[in-house]
Design a protein around this motif. Structure first.
Motif, mmCIF file in Angstrom:
data_model
loop_
_atom_site.group_PDB
_atom_site.id
_atom_site.type_symbol
_atom_site.label_atom_id
_atom_site.label_comp_id
_atom_site.label_asym_id
_atom_site.label_seq_id
_atom_site.Cartn_x
_atom_site.Cartn_y
_atom_site.Cartn_z
ATOM 1 N N TRP A 99 -32.511 -14.519 24.263
ATOM 2 C CA TRP A 99 -33.282 -13.360 23.831
ATOM 3 C C TRP A 99 -33.032 -13.115 22.358
ATOM 4 C CZ3 TRP A 99 -32.070 -7.548 24.810
ATOM 5 C CH2 TRP A 99 -33.165 -6.762 24.434
ATOM 6 N N ASN A 100 -34.059 -13.340 21.557
ATOM 7 C CA ASN A 100 -34.024 -13.004 20.141
ATOM 8 C C ASN A 100 -34.351 -11.514 20.053
ATOM 9 O OD1 ASN A 100 -34.374 -12.646 17.415
ATOM 10 N ND2 ASN A 100 -35.825 -14.310 17.135
ATOM 11 N N ILE A 144 -30.781 -3.617 8.078
ATOM 12 C CA ILE A 144 -29.748 -4.402 8.760
ATOM 13 C C ILE A 144 -29.929 -5.880 8.419
ATOM 14 C CG2 ILE A 144 -28.788 -5.049 11.003
ATOM 15 C CD1 ILE A 144 -29.840 -2.357 12.068
ATOM 16 N N PRO A 145 -28.940 -6.513 7.783
ATOM 17 C CA PRO A 145 -29.093 -7.911 7.338
ATOM 18 C C PRO A 145 -28.684 -8.943 8.393
ATOM 19 C CG PRO A 145 -27.053 -7.046 6.484
ATOM 20 C CD PRO A 145 -27.672 -5.925 7.273
ATOM 21 N N TYR A 146 -28.647 -8.530 9.665
ATOM 22 C CA TYR A 146 -28.216 -9.428 10.729
ATOM 23 C C TYR A 146 -29.263 -9.478 11.839
ATOM 24 C CZ TYR A 146 -23.761 -8.542 8.401
ATOM 25 O OH TYR A 146 -22.770 -8.402 7.462
ATOM 26 N N ARG A 147 -29.219 -10.568 12.600
ATOM 27 C CA ARG A 147 -30.048 -10.688 13.788
ATOM 28 C C ARG A 147 -29.153 -10.969 14.988
ATOM 29 N NH1 ARG A 147 -32.495 -8.415 10.893
ATOM 30 N NH2 ARG A 147 -34.567 -8.770 10.019
ATOM 31 N N LEU A 148 -29.512 -10.390 16.117
ATOM 32 C CA LEU A 148 -28.732 -10.527 17.337
ATOM 33 C C LEU A 148 -29.481 -11.394 18.348
ATOM 34 C CD1 LEU A 148 -27.194 -8.161 16.007
ATOM 35 C CD2 LEU A 148 -27.047 -7.097 18.270
ATOM 36 N N TYR A 149 -28.725 -12.215 19.044
ATOM 37 C CA TYR A 149 -29.285 -13.095 20.070
ATOM 38 C C TYR A 149 -28.413 -13.002 21.320
ATOM 39 C CZ TYR A 149 -31.460 -15.142 15.915
ATOM 40 O OH TYR A 149 -32.139 -15.324 14.730
ATOM 41 N N GLN A 150 -29.060 -12.996 22.477
ATOM 42 C CA GLN A 150 -28.318 -13.014 23.741
ATOM 43 C C GLN A 150 -28.411 -14.418 24.329
ATOM 44 O OE1 GLN A 150 -29.779 -10.588 27.076
ATOM 45 N NE2 GLN A 150 -27.687 -9.846 27.352
ATOM 46 N N SER A 203 -28.121 -17.775 26.852
ATOM 47 C CA SER A 203 -28.741 -18.078 28.143
ATOM 48 C C SER A 203 -27.787 -17.790 29.300
ATOM 49 C CB SER A 203 -29.144 -19.552 28.192
ATOM 50 O OG SER A 203 -29.983 -19.880 27.110
ATOM 51 N N GLY A 204 -28.346 -17.390 30.433
ATOM 52 C CA GLY A 204 -27.551 -17.166 31.635
ATOM 53 C C GLY A 204 -28.173 -16.102 32.517
ATOM 54 N N ARG A 205 -27.600 -15.903 33.685
ATOM 55 C CA ARG A 205 -28.121 -14.915 34.633
ATOM 56 C C ARG A 205 -28.062 -13.498 34.083
ATOM 57 N NH1 ARG A 205 -28.652 -17.134 39.753
ATOM 58 N NH2 ARG A 205 -27.667 -19.171 40.024
ATOM 59 N N TYR A 206 -27.128 -13.260 33.176
ATOM 60 C CA TYR A 206 -26.956 -11.935 32.584
ATOM 61 C C TYR A 206 -28.006 -11.632 31.515
ATOM 62 C CZ TYR A 206 -24.752 -15.220 29.442
ATOM 63 O OH TYR A 206 -24.525 -16.326 28.644
ATOM 64 N N ASN A 207 -28.755 -12.642 31.073
ATOM 65 C CA ASN A 207 -29.711 -12.465 29.993
ATOM 66 C C ASN A 207 -30.823 -11.504 30.399
ATOM 67 O OD1 ASN A 207 -32.203 -13.233 28.288
ATOM 68 N ND2 ASN A 207 -30.561 -14.354 27.268
ATOM 69 N N ALA A 208 -31.272 -10.676 29.447
ATOM 70 C CA ALA A 208 -32.335 -9.709 29.727
ATOM 71 C C ALA A 208 -33.632 -10.394 30.156
ATOM 72 C CB ALA A 208 -32.584 -8.846 28.500
ATOM 73 N N LEU A 209 -33.829 -11.650 29.734
ATOM 74 C CA LEU A 209 -35.022 -12.419 30.122
ATOM 75 C C LEU A 209 -34.800 -13.208 31.399
ATOM 76 C CD1 LEU A 209 -36.142 -13.837 26.645
ATOM 77 C CD2 LEU A 209 -36.661 -11.626 27.683
ATOM 78 N N GLY A 210 -33.586 -13.097 31.968
ATOM 79 C CA GLY A 210 -33.283 -13.851 33.168
ATOM 80 C C GLY A 210 -33.139 -15.333 32.877
ATOM 81 N N GLN A 211 -33.595 -16.155 33.806
ATOM 82 C CA GLN A 211 -33.418 -17.600 33.690
ATOM 83 C C GLN A 211 -34.694 -18.372 33.394
ATOM 84 O OE1 GLN A 211 -31.134 -17.630 37.628
ATOM 85 N NE2 GLN A 211 -30.030 -19.183 36.459
ATOM 86 N N VAL A 212 -35.829 -17.658 33.332
ATOM 87 C CA VAL A 212 -37.083 -18.362 33.059
ATOM 88 C C VAL A 212 -38.061 -17.417 32.375
ATOM 89 C CG1 VAL A 212 -37.994 -17.828 35.365
ATOM 90 C CG2 VAL A 212 -38.928 -19.766 34.101
#
Length: 305
Positions: free
Chosen positions: A84-85, A138-144, A146-155
């Motif tokens: 998740w970008n 804010i000069p940064y970008r956050l990424y989550q 991959s995994g089951r915990y990801n807000a986008l899930g697995q697909v």
């Protein structure tokens, strides 16, 4: 009836996916037959009586930024193990305060990594004092990761559109138990995404070998000799990728990475808005006008002034 007047009817015998926002459902048809049905969550909205800025002088109610847009497109690829970008607005409005209070704890708990927005270089979270970072720049970008915990899930199901929305799995399965499921930032969350993916695989004539490869990419164990050989190939490629990284970047190495599955036969997608419709048993169904679009139609057609 006004919406139906503009409704695009798919050709007879075609395949397509239809999302009805007020009903919070997704239906997939193949050869005019319902092949798959599931519940969805859609984008949240705002109460127009509490958000006067949404109303134009002519009385029309503007859509909230987080509403799921109405559109037609075609699903052209599926992303396995998506990352998740995190959009800048969400970083500013939802993550900034949390990071100021507990920087590394938030990063570790939510499986995030950080990059410098100017150079794209990885940044160690402990080197950032968020209280000294301007919320407006804010000069940064956050990424989550991959995994089951990801807000986008697995697909994730991707399709061309100007709103940067997509269909996806979710780690918040409890939300599907709600009757009103307008709670996302605009994307459509699918309750049973793997079943939807299976329909798309069959639509593209994926054989059992290809399906097992997809399962292995998602971290599952192989079940055949061919699957074992495919896993060995992936592990070899993964080892080469790791060795090419700098010593600094190896600290941020992630074994589970996003993989795109391109679809030669793209599945048409309609994201629609029907508060009144006939169900599969020929019964009239009525749903709440969650995005306040009925008033706009009444105003436009001159029924109300």
């Amino acid at each position: 009836m006004e919406r139906l007047r503009w409704h695009v009817i798919p050709q007879k015998g075609s395949a397509y996916i239809a999302v009805n926002i007020p009903d919070f459902t997704l239906n997939t048809f193949v050869d005019d037959t319902l092949a798959f049905h599931t519940r969805v969550c859609c984008g949240r909205t705002a109460d127009p009586s509490k958000a006067s800025w949404r109303k134009k002088p002519n009385g029309l109610i503007l859509a909230a930024k987080s509403e799921t847009p109405l559109l037609y497109s075609k699903i052209n690829y599926i992303v396995l193990n998506p990352e998740w970008n995190i959009p800048y607005d969400i970083i500013k409005n939802e993550y900034y305060q949390k990071l100021c209070k507990s920087n590394t704890a938030v990063v570790n708990r939510e499986h995030l990594y950080i990059k410098d927005s100017r150079t794209g270089a990885y940044v160690k979270p402990e080197t950032i004092d968020w209280t000294q970072v301007s919320r407006q720049n804010i000069p940064y970008r956050l990424y989550q990761t991959s995994g089951r915990y990801n807000a986008l899930g697995q697909v994730k199901f991707s399709f061309p559109n100007p709103e940067s929305v997509y269909l996806h799995d979710t780690n918040n399965k409890g939300a599907f138990k709600r009757s009103v499921r307008a709670l996302s930032h605009g994307c459509v969350r699918v309750e049973n995404p793997f079943e939807l993916a299976e329909v798309l695989y069959d639509y593209n004539s994926f054989d059992t070998i290809r399906k097992e490869q997809i399962s292995i990419i998602m971290g599952n164990e192989p079940t055949t000799k061919k699957g074992e050989k495919y896993l060995e190939k992936l592990q070899e490629q993964d080892s080469i990728r790791y060795e090419k990284l700098s010593e600094y970047d190896k600290q941020f190495y992630r074994k589970l990475m996003p993989t795109s599955i391109h679809l030669k036969k793209q599945m048409p997608l309609y994201i629609e808005y029907f508060t009144c419709f006939v169900d599969d048993r020929d019964r009239m169904q009525y749903r709440n006008d969650i995005y306040y679009k009925d008033d706009n139609i009444l105003l436009f057609t001159g029924i109300v002034q």
